[in-house]
Design an enzyme around this catalytic site. Sequence first.
Site, PDB file in Angstrom:
ATOM      1  N   PHE A  12      11.538   5.241   0.707  1.00  0.00           N
ATOM      2  CA  PHE A  12      10.457   5.850   1.486  1.00  0.00           C
ATOM      3  C   PHE A  12      11.693   5.760   3.212  1.00  0.00           C
ATOM      4  CE2 PHE A  12       6.677   4.293   3.607  1.00  0.00           C
ATOM      5  CZ  PHE A  12       6.360   5.055   4.599  1.00  0.00           C
ATOM      6  N   ASP A  32      21.733   4.350  -4.536  1.00  0.00           N
ATOM      7  CA  ASP A  32      19.776   4.177  -4.760  1.00  0.00           C
ATOM      8  C   ASP A  32      20.176   4.183  -6.031  1.00  0.00           C
ATOM      9  OD1 ASP A  32      16.979   4.759  -5.021  1.00  0.00           O
ATOM     10  OD2 ASP A  32      17.138   4.988  -2.772  1.00  0.00           O
ATOM     11  N   ILE A  57      21.455  -2.007  -7.011  1.00  0.00           N
ATOM     12  CA  ILE A  57      22.245  -3.239  -6.160  1.00  0.00           C
ATOM     13  C   ILE A  57      22.652  -3.819  -6.852  1.00  0.00           C
ATOM     14  CG2 ILE A  57      20.759  -2.379  -3.870  1.00  0.00           C
ATOM     15  CD1 ILE A  57      18.667  -4.552  -4.399  1.00  0.00           C
ATOM     16  N   ALA A  79      16.120  -1.498  -0.897  1.00  0.00           N
ATOM     17  CA  ALA A  79      16.224  -1.121  -1.905  1.00  0.00           C
ATOM     18  C   ALA A  79      15.708  -2.893  -2.554  1.00  0.00           C
ATOM     19  CB  ALA A  79      17.537  -1.137  -2.589  1.00  0.00           C
ATOM     20  N   SER A 124       8.481  -8.642   4.339  1.00  0.00           N
ATOM     21  CA  SER A 124       7.193  -7.873   3.402  1.00  0.00           C
ATOM     22  C   SER A 124       6.340  -9.424   4.105  1.00  0.00           C
ATOM     23  CB  SER A 124       6.692  -7.597   2.393  1.00  0.00           C
ATOM     24  OG  SER A 124       5.256  -7.342   2.003  1.00  0.00           O
ATOM     25  N   TYR A 148       7.598 -11.117  -5.762  1.00  0.00           N
ATOM     26  CA  TYR A 148       7.197 -10.065  -4.767  1.00  0.00           C
ATOM     27  C   TYR A 148       7.467 -10.615  -3.460  1.00  0.00           C
ATOM     28  CZ  TYR A 148       7.039  -6.166  -1.214  1.00  0.00           C
ATOM     29  OH  TYR A 148       7.147  -5.579  -0.313  1.00  0.00           O
ATOM     30  N   ASN A 177       1.392  -2.727   7.098  1.00  0.00           N
ATOM     31  CA  ASN A 177       1.480  -1.437   6.045  1.00  0.00           C
ATOM     32  C   ASN A 177       1.860  -0.195   6.685  1.00  0.00           C
ATOM     33  OD1 ASN A 177      -0.783  -3.373   6.063  1.00  0.00           O
ATOM     34  ND2 ASN A 177      -1.105  -1.803   3.851  1.00  0.00           N
ATOM     35  N   VAL A 192      -2.318   2.886   0.643  1.00  0.00           N
ATOM     36  CA  VAL A 192      -3.357   3.168   0.923  1.00  0.00           C
ATOM     37  C   VAL A 192      -3.537   5.445   1.705  1.00  0.00           C
ATOM     38  CG1 VAL A 192      -4.098   2.006   2.092  1.00  0.00           C
ATOM     39  CG2 VAL A 192      -5.486   3.370   0.825  1.00  0.00           C
ATOM     40  N   ARG A 275     -10.745  -4.758  -5.207  1.00  0.00           N
ATOM     41  CA  ARG A 275      -9.703  -5.269  -6.227  1.00  0.00           C
ATOM     42  C   ARG A 275      -9.209  -7.446  -5.853  1.00  0.00           C
ATOM     43  NH1 ARG A 275      -4.515  -1.519  -4.739  1.00  0.00           N
ATOM     44  NH2 ARG A 275      -4.826  -0.012  -5.318  1.00  0.00           N
TER      45      ARG A 275
HETATM   46  C1  UD2 Z   1      -0.217  -3.724   1.434  1.00  0.00           C
HETATM   47  C2  UD2 Z   1       1.392  -3.733   0.486  1.00  0.00           C
HETATM   48  C3  UD2 Z   1       1.821  -4.859  -0.832  1.00  0.00           C
HETATM   49  C4  UD2 Z   1       1.852  -6.195  -0.055  1.00  0.00           C
HETATM   50  C5  UD2 Z   1       0.475  -6.566   0.737  1.00  0.00           C
HETATM   51  C6  UD2 Z   1       0.516  -8.197   1.204  1.00  0.00           C
HETATM   52  C7  UD2 Z   1       1.812  -1.478   0.750  1.00  0.00           C
HETATM   53  C8  UD2 Z   1       1.938   0.020   0.353  1.00  0.00           C
HETATM   54  N1  UD2 Z   1       1.460  -2.924   0.160  1.00  0.00           N
HETATM   55  O1  UD2 Z   1      -0.989  -4.307   0.308  1.00  0.00           O
HETATM   56  O2  UD2 Z   1       3.714  -4.682  -0.980  1.00  0.00           O
HETATM   57  O3  UD2 Z   1       2.885  -6.345   1.387  1.00  0.00           O
HETATM   58  O4  UD2 Z   1      -0.110  -5.883   1.894  1.00  0.00           O
HETATM   59  O5  UD2 Z   1      -0.711  -8.652   1.808  1.00  0.00           O
HETATM   60  O6  UD2 Z   1       2.576  -1.101   2.139  1.00  0.00           O
HETATM   61  N2  UD2 Z   1      -7.211   1.174  -1.674  1.00  0.00           N
HETATM   62  C9  UD2 Z   1      -8.135   1.268  -1.679  1.00  0.00           C
HETATM   63  N3  UD2 Z   1      -7.844   2.350  -2.561  1.00  0.00           N
HETATM   64  C10 UD2 Z   1      -6.644   2.925  -3.474  1.00  0.00           C
HETATM   65  C11 UD2 Z   1      -5.530   1.923  -2.914  1.00  0.00           C
HETATM   66  C12 UD2 Z   1      -5.805   0.613  -2.214  1.00  0.00           C
HETATM   67  O7  UD2 Z   1      -9.041   1.425  -1.358  1.00  0.00           O
HETATM   68  O8  UD2 Z   1      -6.087   3.880  -4.056  1.00  0.00           O
HETATM   69  C13 UD2 Z   1      -7.506  -0.652  -0.953  1.00  0.00           C
HETATM   70  C14 UD2 Z   1      -6.553  -1.145  -1.204  1.00  0.00           C
HETATM   71  O9  UD2 Z   1      -7.392  -2.119  -2.178  1.00  0.00           O
HETATM   72  C15 UD2 Z   1      -6.648  -2.287   0.228  1.00  0.00           C
HETATM   73  C16 UD2 Z   1      -6.353  -0.957   1.247  1.00  0.00           C
HETATM   74  O10 UD2 Z   1      -6.408   0.006   0.210  1.00  0.00           O
HETATM   75  O11 UD2 Z   1      -8.002  -2.561   0.560  1.00  0.00           O
HETATM   76  C17 UD2 Z   1      -4.815  -1.495   1.640  1.00  0.00           C
HETATM   77  O12 UD2 Z   1      -4.015  -1.035   0.458  1.00  0.00           O
HETATM   78  P1  UD2 Z   1      -2.638  -1.024  -0.165  1.00  0.00           P
HETATM   79  O13 UD2 Z   1      -1.776  -1.454  -1.941  1.00  0.00           O
HETATM   80  O14 UD2 Z   1      -2.066   0.417   0.923  1.00  0.00           O
HETATM   81  O15 UD2 Z   1      -1.603  -1.810   0.791  1.00  0.00           O
HETATM   82  P2  UD2 Z   1      -2.319  -3.530   0.282  1.00  0.00           P
HETATM   83  O16 UD2 Z   1      -2.646  -3.884   2.295  1.00  0.00           O
HETATM   84  O17 UD2 Z   1      -2.894  -4.592  -0.306  1.00  0.00           O
END
Ligand code: UD2
Length: 311
Positions: A12, A32, A57, A79, A124, A148, A177, A192, A275
Site C-alpha cells: 500500500f 516484495d 526480506i 515490508a 506504527s 505487532y 491511520n 477501515v 472490538r
Molecule cells: C490501527 C492500525 C493497527 C494498529 C492500531 C494501533 C490500521 C489499518 N490499523 O488500528 O495496525 O496500528 O491502529 O492502535 O491502520 N472498524 C469498524 N468496522 C470495520 C473495521 C474497523 O467499525 O470493518 C472500526 C474499528 O473497530 C476501529 C476503527 O474502525 O474502532 C478503526 O479501525 P482500523 O482497523 O482501521 O484501525 P485501528 O485504529 O483499530
Amino acid sequence: MNKYLVTGGAGFVGSNLVQELIKDGNEVVIVDDLSMGDLNNLKNVDSNKYTFYQRSITDKQFMEELLVKENFDYIVLLAAVASVADSIERPYETHLINQEANIDIIEAVRKNKLTPKKVYFASSAAVYGDEPTLPKKETSQIKPLTPYAIDKFASERYLITYGKLYNIPTVTTRFFNVYGPNQNPSSPYSGVLSIIQDKLQKNTEFTLFGDGEQTRDFVYVKDVIQAIRILLEDERAVYDVYNVATGTSESLINVIHHFEKNMNKELQIQYYPARVGDIKYSAADISKLKALGYQPEYDLARGLKDYITHS
Ligand code: UD2
C-alpha cells in the site's frame, strides 16, 4: 537521481512511494514477496522503470548480496506483516518479518561498511497502546500490547541505535491511520476506510464496531509520502522517530458521512459491539515533523475526494 531500495514496494504505502520516486527520475529496486502486496498496485508505472524481486526480506543471503551489489543511496523499509491480528495469530512468524529481517538488513549495512545516505523504517502508532493521554507525542509513554507493536517498537529502536553506534544515518516514523489508493480491503482488520469504500462501491453492508464515536487521525497516503521524503532528504532527521498524521482526529461516523457525501451514496450500517482491545480515542501531535517543514495537504474532505477519484 538516486538509487532506492524499497522493501514492500508493491504494498500500500510502498507502491504509492515508488510511483513518486520514479516520477522524479530515480532508480528503484523493489523487494516484495507479494504476500500482502500486489503488482497490480504498480500498474500505473512502466515496469521498465524499476527492478522487482519477488523475495521475502527474511531471505538474509539474498538481501545482503543485493545490498552489497547495488550500494543504494536510500534504503526504505516498508515490508511488514501489516496486520495486528496476524501478529497475534502467528507471533513468531511475523516477528521474523517485522523485526529480525530489519535487523539483518541494518547489520548487513554495518558489516559490509555500506554508506547509504539514509535508512528509513516505518513503525506504527500501535507502540503507544491504550495509555489514554492524548495527543500522542513521540515522547509519550510506550505501551505495546501485541506482537505487532512490540516488533515495530524493537525495530524502530534497533534502527536508531545501530545508526548512532555505527554511524549509519537512520530515521523512523510512527504512522497513524493511513488511507488511500492501493490499500487492500480484504481483511476485517484492513484500514477501515478501505473497507467502507469497498462496501459503498459494492452496495454491501458495513459492520461498525462500537457507536461510531471512536476517533482516529486519518492521514492520506500522499501526505505520508511527503513525510517519508522529507525524512529521507533532511539531514536534521537522523537517529530519531516522528509521528506521521494530520494532527486532527475525526470520529468514524463523521468520516462515513464525508464518504457518503463524496460518493453520493448511503452506507448500509450494521452496528456491533466494540472490538475487544479497540482504542476509543486516538490523536497525534505532529509538531516535531512540522518543524522539518511537513505540512499535511489533505484534510479528510480532500483526501477522500482524491482517494475516490484514484480507486
Ligand atoms: C490501527 C492500525 C493497527 C494498529 C492500531 C494501533 C490500521 C489499518 N490499523 O488500528 O495496525 O496500528 O491502529 O492502535 O491502520 N472498524 C469498524 N468496522 C470495520 C473495521 C474497523 O467499525 O470493518 C472500526 C474499528 O473497530 C476501529 C476503527 O474502525 O474502532 C478503526 O479501525 P482500523 O482497523 O482501521 O484501525 P485501528 O485504529 O483499530
